[in-house]
Design an enzyme around this catalytic site. Structure first.
Site, PDB file in Angstrom:
ATOM      1  N   SER A 311      38.800  12.580  31.997  1.00  0.00           N
ATOM      2  CA  SER A 311      39.180  13.114  33.301  1.00  0.00           C
ATOM      3  C   SER A 311      40.416  14.002  33.207  1.00  0.00           C
ATOM      4  O   SER A 311      40.385  15.054  32.589  1.00  0.00           O
ATOM      5  CB  SER A 311      39.395  11.948  34.279  1.00  0.00           C
ATOM      6  OG  SER A 311      39.536  12.392  35.589  1.00  0.00           O
ATOM      7  N   ASP A 322      41.932  26.213  25.794  1.00  0.00           N
ATOM      8  CA  ASP A 322      41.333  27.472  26.238  1.00  0.00           C
ATOM      9  C   ASP A 322      42.355  28.584  26.398  1.00  0.00           C
ATOM     10  O   ASP A 322      41.989  29.771  26.453  1.00  0.00           O
ATOM     11  CB  ASP A 322      40.601  27.263  27.565  1.00  0.00           C
ATOM     12  CG  ASP A 322      39.262  26.572  27.376  1.00  0.00           C
ATOM     13  OD1 ASP A 322      39.028  26.020  26.283  1.00  0.00           O
ATOM     14  OD2 ASP A 322      38.455  26.558  28.328  1.00  0.00           O
ATOM     15  N   LYS A 336      34.230  13.345  31.023  1.00  0.00           N
ATOM     16  CA  LYS A 336      34.160  13.115  32.476  1.00  0.00           C
ATOM     17  C   LYS A 336      34.675  14.372  33.173  1.00  0.00           C
ATOM     18  O   LYS A 336      35.883  14.600  33.248  1.00  0.00           O
ATOM     19  CB  LYS A 336      34.994  11.905  32.887  1.00  0.00           C
ATOM     20  CG  LYS A 336      34.935  11.631  34.392  1.00  0.00           C
ATOM     21  CD  LYS A 336      35.852  10.485  34.778  1.00  0.00           C
ATOM     22  CE  LYS A 336      35.800  10.220  36.280  1.00  0.00           C
ATOM     23  NZ  LYS A 336      36.293  11.363  37.076  1.00  0.00           N
TER      24      LYS A 336
END
Length: 550
Positions: A311, A322, A336
């Site tokens: 999460s 990224d 998740k």
């Protein structure tokens, strides 16, 4: 009896349908509503007809309550219905009963009101492990080994009370007082102390310390309301000690509040770098970007993850990866990628309903396919087997992967040997803490903490303590190979002693010695530092040669 058995599945099925309808109605309070419909021409019917399915099911519940041959607990049927509905939606939509709602709220708020002690139930008596730092219990001198016999008029010994019952007795209103009757074994005395209840923190930061002169370490166990403040405090303390690089440990961190994960990621990213975007059932996209003034934007960073990092942990790791920021070290994360909104129900219970999916800045969905279950950390990605549709590229051209979870930049394999697994399970189960309480309580002369610097570098767990621990486990039918694993066992016992004698920072430092993940960070950091130094020397030599040529 047979008729009852035939009727029950029908009732459950009808209740499921009723719960689904009610769930959709409740969701409207938390999901932005679409534009209002175009007004219909006025007719002679000026009232909206009631939903016939709700009327039908409501009538059935009335019949059951009033006329069914046996008494039926309709509350339990409704709870069963809600749980059954949510299980069919996705793995992360959950029901929180009225009895659990307060504990869940306290965990996520990061604090509760209480007297401030850590304790065991030892021989049917509350035995104090240690008072919480800053609590009134600490200021009034409650110490290791004290037995709490009474709280006000409530007797707390020889009653086989469970932990929840004890917590309810010791908790109370802010600044309220409770008289504790205490037995102190060391002086064989019984006395009373009036303790004021205060806010007791539930720490998100397990520990922080310096790994070496320039590298700091922070371990975060959840993303709660207090997490950002705790993290900021820990990071500033480490920077005062001179660190210029950081390890953020998110192993076994199952997540928490989405906005808190965003706040933590923001501390490492430059302004206008995307952190995450979410998409709801109406395809509405909400993008979140980093703000100005992050605390640690340009310094070397490592993030530790494993198969239990989920999460909000994955939001942080994905945002950094990224944006080509830092190095993700460890194993593939849980996967998740769903956002839950907590929605209250009329009786004081609540549902956490999935209301959106989240995506990393490159567009990766972290959610693993439903039904895959728990992913083992031994998985090693084989680039040749990953479909092109699951490959994404960062701004600097690094390939990252979708399909569920965050794939680390530096992979740490798991030791799959059964013996290693068993040793780790036993040492992480809390048995070392329970053993040490019994051992120190029965050997008070050994409960004398040494100087902290000596303890960290030179203290050795006594051989007698290891022998006693082996006997303690054997009495519980647990057999570990102490000859082969003595160093690891002794390290965990020493770390547990540090929790009793010092604090969690010292305990974390001891427990993380020879940690494979941290060793990988040190190796990577040393390699990069060496390479950067060589390049700098080479550049300087080139400049010198050019000057000589001139």
């Amino acid at each position: 009896m047979k008729n009852k058995l035939y009727i029950l599945p029908i009732l459950i099925g009808l209740s499921l349908a009723l719960g689904l309808i009610l769930g959709r109605q409740l969701a409207n309070f938390y999901i932005p509503k679409p534009p209002p419909p175009v007004p219909m021409p006025i007719t002679d019917i000026d009232t909206v007809p009631e939903n016939p399915y709700k009327v039908k099911l409501g009538k059935l519940i009335d019949y059951i309550e009033e006329d069914y041959v046996d008494k039926v607990n309709t509350d339990s049927i409704v709870d069963l219905t809600i749980n059954s509905i949510l299980r069919k939606l996705d793995p992360h939509s959950t029901y929180i009963s009225k009895s659990d709602i307060q504990e869940v709220a306290e965990t996520m708020s990061g604090k509760f009101v209480g007297v401030g002690i850590s304790f065991y139930m030892y021989n049917d008596t509350i035995a104090v492990i240690k008072p919480v730092e800053g609590s009134d219990a600490m200021h009034k001198g409650i110490r290791f080994g004290d037995r709490i016999l009474m709280a006000g008029r409530d007797t707390l010994f020889k009653k086989h009370l469970n932990t929840d019952k004890i917590k309810n007795i010791l908790k109370g209103e802010m600044e309220s007082k409770v008289d504790l009757t205490i037995y102190r074994k060391s002086s064989d005395s019984i006395f009373k102390l009036s303790i004021e209840r205060k806010f007791i923190p539930i720490r998100s930061i397990d520990c922080f310390y310096k790994v070496n002169d320039t590298l700091g370490y922070i371990r975060m166990n959840r993303f709660a309301e207090t997490t950002t403040d705790e993290f900021t405090s820990a990071l500033k303390a480490l920077e005062k000690e001179g660190i210029s690089s950081l390890i953020l440990d998110l192993r076994n961190n199952s997540g928490g509040f989405l906005n808190v994960g965003i706040q933590i990621a923001d501390e490492f990213l430059h302004k206008n770098k995307m952190i995450v975007f979410t998409k709801n059932n109406r395809k509405e996209i909400e993008e979140t970007y980093a703000t100005d003034g992050g605390l640690f934007e340009d310094k070397p960073l490592f993030v530790l993850v494993n198969e239990n990092s989920a999460s909000a942990s994955e939001i942080v790791a994905g945002a950094l990866q990224d944006n080509d920021r830092g190095v993700i070290v460890g194993r593939r994360t849980f996967g998740k990628g769903l956002v839950q909104s907590e929605m209250p129900l009329p009786d004081g219970s609540a549902v956490r309903l999935t209301t959106a999916r989240y995506y990393t800045p490159t567009g990766r969905s972290i959610q693993k396919p439903y039904g895959l279950g728990h992913q083992r950390g031994s998985f090693q990605i084989d680039n040749a087997t990953v479909p092109d549709s699951l490959k994404f590229a960062t701004p600097k051209g690094k390939v990252v992967y979708g399909g569920g979870g965050i794939y680390p930049d530096v992979y740490v394999p798991i030791d799959m040997k059964p013996e290693t697994y068993m040793v780790n399970e036993v040492l992480n189960s809390g048995l070392t803490n329970f053993f040490l309480f019994e051992y120190l309580d029965s050997h008070p002369s050994l409960n004398s903490k040494p100087h902290k610097a000596y303890f960290i570098t030179d203290y050795k767990v006594p051989k007698e303590m290891l022998i006693a621990f082996a006997k303690f486990l054997k009495n519980r039918r647990i057999n570990l190979n102490f000859g082969k694993n003595s160093n690891e066992i002794a390290k965990h016992l020493k770390a547990s002693l540090a929790e009793i004698w010092f604090n969690n920072n010292v305990a974390g430092l001891i427990r993380n010695q020879h940690d494979f993940y941290i060793d990988e960070c040190l190796h990577y950091y040393h390699h990069k530092s060496t390479s950067a130094t060589k390049k700098a020397v080479k550049r300087q030599a080139t400049k010198t040669n050019k000057k000589s040529t001139k």
